[in-house]
Design a protein around this motif. Structure first.
Motif, PDB file in Angstrom:
ATOM      1  N   TYR A  76       0.863  -1.588  -0.106  1.00 24.18           N
ATOM      2  CA  TYR A  76       0.127  -0.165  -0.169  1.00 24.18           C
ATOM      3  C   TYR A  76       0.880   0.966  -0.303  1.00 24.18           C
ATOM      4  N   ASN A  77       0.280   2.410  -0.016  1.00 25.20           N
ATOM      5  CA  ASN A  77       1.465   3.894  -0.359  1.00 25.20           C
ATOM      6  C   ASN A  77       0.909   4.631   1.195  1.00 25.20           C
ATOM      7  N   PRO A  78       1.640   4.477   2.052  1.00 20.10           N
ATOM      8  CA  PRO A  78       1.967   4.637   3.581  1.00 20.10           C
ATOM      9  C   PRO A  78       1.772   6.841   3.256  1.00 20.10           C
ATOM     10  N   ALA A  79       2.481   7.504   2.351  1.00 20.04           N
ATOM     11  CA  ALA A  79       3.320   7.871   2.243  1.00 20.04           C
ATOM     12  C   ALA A  79       1.837   9.322   1.516  1.00 20.04           C
ATOM     13  N   VAL A  81      -1.370   7.966   1.780  1.00 19.10           N
ATOM     14  CA  VAL A  81      -1.929   8.052   3.508  1.00 19.10           C
ATOM     15  C   VAL A  81      -2.196   8.989   3.921  1.00 19.10           C
ATOM     16  N   ILE A  82      -0.797   9.208   4.471  1.00 16.55           N
ATOM     17  CA  ILE A  82      -0.651  10.753   5.117  1.00 16.55           C
ATOM     18  C   ILE A  82      -0.820  12.266   4.096  1.00 16.55           C
ATOM     19  N   THR A  83      -0.465  12.012   3.088  1.00 13.77           N
ATOM     20  CA  THR A  83      -0.513  13.600   2.729  1.00 13.77           C
ATOM     21  C   THR A  83      -2.236  13.547   2.434  1.00 13.77           C
ATOM     22  N   ASP A  84      -3.115  12.611   2.497  1.00 15.93           N
ATOM     23  CA  ASP A  84      -5.094  12.688   2.353  1.00 15.93           C
ATOM     24  C   ASP A  84      -4.921  13.221   3.938  1.00 15.93           C
ATOM     25  N   THR A  97       9.852   4.503  -2.924  1.00 21.06           N
ATOM     26  CA  THR A  97      10.253   3.770  -2.124  1.00 21.06           C
ATOM     27  C   THR A  97       9.948   3.296  -1.436  1.00 21.06           C
ATOM     28  N   SER A  98       8.629   4.027  -0.165  1.00 19.30           N
ATOM     29  CA  SER A  98       7.778   3.561   0.888  1.00 19.30           C
ATOM     30  C   SER A  98       6.884   2.408   0.646  1.00 19.30           C
ATOM     31  N   LYS A  99       6.214   3.055  -0.949  1.00 16.55           N
ATOM     32  CA  LYS A  99       5.369   1.821  -1.166  1.00 16.55           C
ATOM     33  C   LYS A  99       5.419   0.458  -1.581  1.00 16.55           C
ATOM     34  N   ALA A 100       6.744   0.319  -2.202  1.00 15.78           N
ATOM     35  CA  ALA A 100       7.483  -0.834  -2.834  1.00 15.78           C
ATOM     36  C   ALA A 100       7.604  -1.597  -2.314  1.00 15.78           C
ATOM     37  N   LEU A 101       8.420  -0.921  -1.070  1.00 18.99           N
ATOM     38  CA  LEU A 101       8.953  -1.708   0.060  1.00 18.99           C
ATOM     39  C   LEU A 101       7.910  -2.379   0.975  1.00 18.99           C
ATOM     40  N   THR A 102       6.273  -1.749   1.257  1.00 19.43           N
ATOM     41  CA  THR A 102       5.411  -2.584   1.786  1.00 19.43           C
ATOM     42  C   THR A 102       4.766  -3.384   2.116  1.00 19.43           C
TER      43      THR A 102
END
Length: 217
Positions: A76-79, A81-84, A97-102
């Motif tokens: 999923y895309n944690p970045a 989520v926080i932006t929204d 990077t954060s999305k790929a590594l999840t």
């Protein structure tokens, strides 16, 4: 029960403990909303009181009186989520990077399965079973460490950016990440203990065989 057998069973206990801890990590948000690897306490301007990030998704807490959770899935895309939620902005590199590594978090349940298999093998009394248990335990330890490294990278990016922003939100490591750390330690210790008792048991049987052969000569 001899000392060697007691130590061997202690290694089995460590594997069982690692399995239980990793099961808890597997059911972090969105399965259990309040258990997470990273938690964000949101500022007053954001909707909701916080965000919990887990192995297979996330939850935004207390949105209009209830938790808004994603579906459990791999990656999923944690970045985003926080932006929204509170408007914190991430660079494309950080977000990608954060999305790929999840996606690598799928290693958590893999480590759980390997730890459990090692525990079952450890219950066997034979030398082969103990040796196999130590090898599977070593593999579980390796997988857990890789998963842990990815967790720290993914959520380290999120944590640093949130804490450096001016949104009033703050991020901190939650219980899930420390459970992974303890699981890695348990599997490493179990690997050493079970392998040592396996080698010690084999050496003891060799001495006994040599002693019996000497008696019969």
């Amino acid at each position: 029960m001899g000392l060697g057998r007691f130590i061997h069973h202690f290694g089995g206990f460590l594997l069982f403990a690692a399995t239980v801890l990793l099961v808890v990590v597997d059911i972090t948000a969105p399965v259990v909303n309040d258990i997470s690897l990273l938690k964000i306490d949101l500022g007053s301007s954001a909707d909701g009181s916080g965000v919990t990030f887990g192995t297979f998704g996330y939850c935004v807490l207390d949105v209009n009186g209830q938790d808004d959770c994603s579906k459990a899935k791999i990656g999923y895309n944690p970045a985003q989520v926080i932006t929204d939620v509170d408007g914190t902005e991430f660079s494309n590199a950080s977000e990608n990077t954060s999305k790929a590594l999840t996606r690598v978090m799928v290693l958590h349940p893999v480590a759980t399965g390997l730890s459990f298999i090692a525990f079952i093998l450890c219950l066997g009394a034979g030398t082969l079973g103990s040796f196999m248990a130590s090898m599977v335990s070593a593999l579980a330890c390796l997988v857990t460490i890789v998963a842990l490294a990815c967790d720290f990278v993914v959520f380290g990016i999120i944590k640093r950016k949130v804490n450096d922003s001016n949104t009033g939100s703050s991020a901190h490591w939650s219980v899930g990440i420390w459970l992974v750390v303890v699981s890695a330690i348990c599997t490493l210790a179990a690997t050493v203990v079970v392998f040592f008792t396996c080698c010690a048991g084999r050496a003891r049987r060799r001495r006994e065989s040599n002693k019996m052969a000497t008696i019969h000569e």
